[in-house]
Design a protein around this motif. Structure first.
Motif, mmCIF file in Angstrom:
data_model
loop_
_atom_site.group_PDB
_atom_site.id
_atom_site.type_symbol
_atom_site.label_atom_id
_atom_site.label_comp_id
_atom_site.label_asym_id
_atom_site.label_seq_id
_atom_site.Cartn_x
_atom_site.Cartn_y
_atom_site.Cartn_z
ATOM 1 N N TRP A 93 0.836 -1.207 0.000
ATOM 2 C CA TRP A 93 0.000 0.000 0.000
ATOM 3 C C TRP A 93 0.868 1.254 0.000
ATOM 4 C CZ3 TRP A 93 -1.225 4.649 1.861
ATOM 5 C CH2 TRP A 93 -2.496 5.148 1.595
ATOM 6 N N LEU A 94 1.881 1.274 0.870
ATOM 7 C CA LEU A 94 2.748 2.449 0.940
ATOM 8 C C LEU A 94 3.481 2.671 -0.377
ATOM 9 C CD1 LEU A 94 4.179 1.946 4.534
ATOM 10 C CD2 LEU A 94 2.628 3.771 3.803
ATOM 11 N N SER A 95 3.929 1.591 -0.998
ATOM 12 C CA SER A 95 4.606 1.707 -2.288
ATOM 13 C C SER A 95 3.658 2.219 -3.366
ATOM 14 C CB SER A 95 5.174 0.341 -2.693
ATOM 15 O OG SER A 95 5.717 0.380 -3.991
ATOM 16 N N TYR A 96 2.435 1.703 -3.358
ATOM 17 C CA TYR A 96 1.411 2.145 -4.328
ATOM 18 C C TYR A 96 1.166 3.647 -4.220
ATOM 19 C CZ TYR A 96 -3.687 3.195 -4.545
ATOM 20 O OH TYR A 96 -4.919 3.787 -4.680
ATOM 21 N N SER A 97 1.072 4.140 -2.991
ATOM 22 C CA SER A 97 0.862 5.569 -2.795
ATOM 23 C C SER A 97 2.123 6.366 -3.121
ATOM 24 C CB SER A 97 0.445 5.835 -1.342
ATOM 25 O OG SER A 97 0.405 7.216 -1.063
ATOM 26 N N GLN A 98 3.282 5.894 -2.634
ATOM 27 C CA GLN A 98 4.531 6.633 -2.804
ATOM 28 C C GLN A 98 4.943 6.732 -4.267
ATOM 29 O OE1 GLN A 98 7.806 4.961 -0.577
ATOM 30 N NE2 GLN A 98 8.883 6.920 -0.528
ATOM 31 N N ARG A 99 4.712 5.670 -5.047
ATOM 32 C CA ARG A 99 5.079 5.676 -6.465
ATOM 33 C C ARG A 99 4.088 6.469 -7.310
ATOM 34 N NH1 ARG A 99 4.271 0.989 -8.589
ATOM 35 N NH2 ARG A 99 3.478 -0.081 -6.738
ATOM 36 N N ARG A 100 3.020 6.954 -6.686
ATOM 37 C CA ARG A 100 1.986 7.719 -7.398
ATOM 38 C C ARG A 100 1.446 6.923 -8.589
ATOM 39 N NH1 ARG A 100 2.124 9.878 -3.076
ATOM 40 N NH2 ARG A 100 2.602 12.073 -2.684
ATOM 41 N N VAL A 101 1.055 5.702 -8.294
ATOM 42 C CA VAL A 101 0.352 4.905 -9.300
ATOM 43 C C VAL A 101 -0.819 5.719 -9.839
ATOM 44 C CG1 VAL A 101 -1.008 2.815 -9.670
ATOM 45 C CG2 VAL A 101 1.102 2.719 -8.308
ATOM 46 N N PHE A 102 -1.496 6.413 -8.943
ATOM 47 C CA PHE A 102 -2.420 7.494 -9.313
ATOM 48 C C PHE A 102 -1.735 8.802 -8.931
ATOM 49 C CE2 PHE A 102 -5.415 3.970 -8.393
ATOM 50 C CZ PHE A 102 -6.010 3.877 -9.645
ATOM 51 N N PRO A 103 -1.753 9.810 -9.793
ATOM 52 C CA PRO A 103 -0.986 11.030 -9.529
ATOM 53 C C PRO A 103 -1.402 11.770 -8.261
ATOM 54 C CG PRO A 103 -2.419 11.308 -11.455
ATOM 55 C CD PRO A 103 -2.408 9.850 -11.114
ATOM 56 N N GLY A 104 -2.638 11.556 -7.826
ATOM 57 C CA GLY A 104 -3.094 12.203 -6.603
ATOM 58 C C GLY A 104 -2.929 11.349 -5.363
ATOM 59 N N GLY A 105 -2.018 10.362 -5.425
ATOM 60 C CA GLY A 105 -1.861 9.453 -4.293
ATOM 61 C C GLY A 105 -2.913 8.362 -4.352
ATOM 62 N N CYS A 106 -3.380 7.935 -3.197
ATOM 63 C CA CYS A 106 -4.374 6.864 -3.186
ATOM 64 C C CYS A 106 -5.710 7.356 -3.728
ATOM 65 C CB CYS A 106 -4.568 6.313 -1.771
ATOM 66 S SG CYS A 106 -5.844 5.024 -1.700
ATOM 67 N N PHE A 107 -6.184 6.730 -4.787
ATOM 68 C CA PHE A 107 -7.466 7.086 -5.391
ATOM 69 C C PHE A 107 -8.581 7.061 -4.355
ATOM 70 C CE2 PHE A 107 -11.515 5.728 -7.144
ATOM 71 C CZ PHE A 107 -11.706 6.564 -8.238
ATOM 72 N N PHE A 108 -8.648 6.006 -3.577
ATOM 73 C CA PHE A 108 -9.779 5.833 -2.657
ATOM 74 C C PHE A 108 -9.710 6.785 -1.475
ATOM 75 C CE2 PHE A 108 -9.822 1.945 -5.119
ATOM 76 C CZ PHE A 108 -11.161 1.907 -5.483
ATOM 77 N N PHE A 109 -8.513 7.160 -1.062
ATOM 78 C CA PHE A 109 -8.385 8.176 -0.019
ATOM 79 C C PHE A 109 -9.003 9.486 -0.504
ATOM 80 C CE2 PHE A 109 -6.178 11.623 2.154
ATOM 81 C CZ PHE A 109 -6.214 11.207 3.481
ATOM 82 N N ALA A 110 -8.735 9.826 -1.760
ATOM 83 C CA ALA A 110 -9.242 11.082 -2.326
ATOM 84 C C ALA A 110 -10.762 11.083 -2.451
ATOM 85 C CB ALA A 110 -8.604 11.337 -3.690
ATOM 86 N N VAL A 111 -11.312 10.014 -3.008
ATOM 87 C CA VAL A 111 -12.751 10.036 -3.290
ATOM 88 C C VAL A 111 -13.585 9.731 -2.058
ATOM 89 C CG1 VAL A 111 -12.365 9.490 -5.722
ATOM 90 C CG2 VAL A 111 -12.864 7.631 -4.110
ATOM 91 N N THR A 112 -12.987 9.080 -1.057
ATOM 92 C CA THR A 112 -13.722 8.861 0.192
ATOM 93 C C THR A 112 -14.010 10.194 0.869
ATOM 94 O OG1 THR A 112 -12.818 6.649 0.533
ATOM 95 C CG2 THR A 112 -13.626 7.795 2.484
ATOM 96 N N ALA A 113 -13.012 11.048 0.932
ATOM 97 C CA ALA A 113 -13.208 12.370 1.538
ATOM 98 C C ALA A 113 -14.252 13.179 0.771
ATOM 99 C CB ALA A 113 -11.889 13.129 1.580
ATOM 100 N N GLU A 114 -14.327 12.951 -0.516
ATOM 101 C CA GLU A 114 -15.251 13.698 -1.370
ATOM 102 C C GLU A 114 -16.698 13.242 -1.191
ATOM 103 O OE1 GLU A 114 -15.683 14.703 -6.160
ATOM 104 O OE2 GLU A 114 -14.539 12.955 -5.492
ATOM 105 N N PHE A 115 -16.897 11.935 -1.000
ATOM 106 C CA PHE A 115 -18.254 11.384 -1.022
ATOM 107 C C PHE A 115 -18.732 10.813 0.306
ATOM 108 C CE2 PHE A 115 -17.767 11.686 -5.568
ATOM 109 C CZ PHE A 115 -19.064 11.885 -6.017
ATOM 110 N N ASP A 116 -17.955 10.948 1.382
ATOM 111 C CA ASP A 116 -18.353 10.269 2.618
ATOM 112 C C ASP A 116 -19.687 10.752 3.184
ATOM 113 O OD1 ASP A 116 -17.433 12.728 3.476
ATOM 114 O OD2 ASP A 116 -15.840 11.943 4.762
ATOM 115 N N ALA A 117 -20.090 11.971 2.880
ATOM 116 C CA ALA A 117 -21.346 12.487 3.423
ATOM 117 C C ALA A 117 -22.426 12.688 2.361
ATOM 118 C CB ALA A 117 -21.096 13.808 4.150
ATOM 119 N N ARG A 118 -22.208 12.142 1.154
ATOM 120 C CA ARG A 118 -23.178 12.310 0.074
ATOM 121 C C ARG A 118 -23.892 10.997 -0.206
ATOM 122 N NH1 ARG A 118 -20.153 15.540 -4.822
ATOM 123 N NH2 ARG A 118 -19.045 17.106 -3.593
#
Length: 201
Positions: A93-118
């Motif tokens: 997991w740390l390697s996946y985030s650190q290597r920027r497999v997705f340019p914004g870091g962890c995809f799910f970390f980003a979209v969870t914050a966006e949709f957690d209350a919607r």
């Protein structure tokens, strides 16, 4: 029939780009118009693949899940159950985030914050993916406990929560403060945490 593999390849290219965008700008930052411009294709052609923004968002989540499985889950499953699998899972997991497999870091970390209350289908898909991840980490920890490699009184759900917290904080700090040392701090925290539970056994 001959066009279907080509269509599927094109769809995969579109969705992989969509996942990259969403990791930085969120799923709401996705639009068929934006993707068409970036990929140099027609809006009508893209609309034919997805039909609506919501369907595009849902397909993007599924694509990101596929990448996540390849980058994080499969490397851990290549290791026999036990403490070493827990370590490999965290490192993957740390390697996946650190290597920027997705340019914004962890995809799910980003979209969870966006949709957690919607409420809605997109939130439900994000929540389901997150719950699958939490359960997988907890099950991996529980396997190590049952094998006697972690203390017998280890609460797998609690330890999974703590390990995920270390990983996600490394992702957040590295992005917000452009601090690559966050990953080494997380590795140290995880190593110390697991060692303490192993020694307690």
């Amino acid at each position: 029939m001959a066009g279907r593999p080509r269509d599927e390849r094109a769809r995969n290219v579109i969705l992989r780009r969509a996942a990259d965008i969403a990791s930085q700008d969120g799923l709401e930052g996705l639009s068929i118009g934006r993707l068409a411009t970036e990929l140099g294709v027609s809006k009508s052609g893209l609309f034919g693949y997805f039909g609506s923004k919501e369907e595009l968002q849902l397909a993007t989540i599924r694509t990101a899940m596929g990448v996540y499985v390849e980058e994080v889950i499969k490397p851990a499953l290549a290791v026999p159950p036990g403490l070493e699998r827990v370590r490999r899972l965290c490192e993957s997991w740390l390697s996946y985030s650190q290597r920027r497999v997705f340019p914004g870091g962890c995809f799910f970390f980003a979209v969870t914050a966006e949709f957690d209350a919607r409420p809605g289908r997109v939130r439900d898909a994000v929540a389901a993916a997150g719950l699958d991840w939490i359960r997988f980490v907890a099950r991996t920890v529980e396997d190590a406990r049952q094998l006697g490699e972690l203390a017998g009184d280890t609460d797998a759900d609690q330890l999974a929560f703590e390990l995920i917290s270390f990983m996600e904080n490394a992702n957040a700090v590295s992005l917000l403060h452009d601090d690559p040392n966050a990953y080494e701090r997380a590795r140290t925290a995880i190593r110390n945490h697991l060692a303490a539970r192993a020694e307690a056994g």
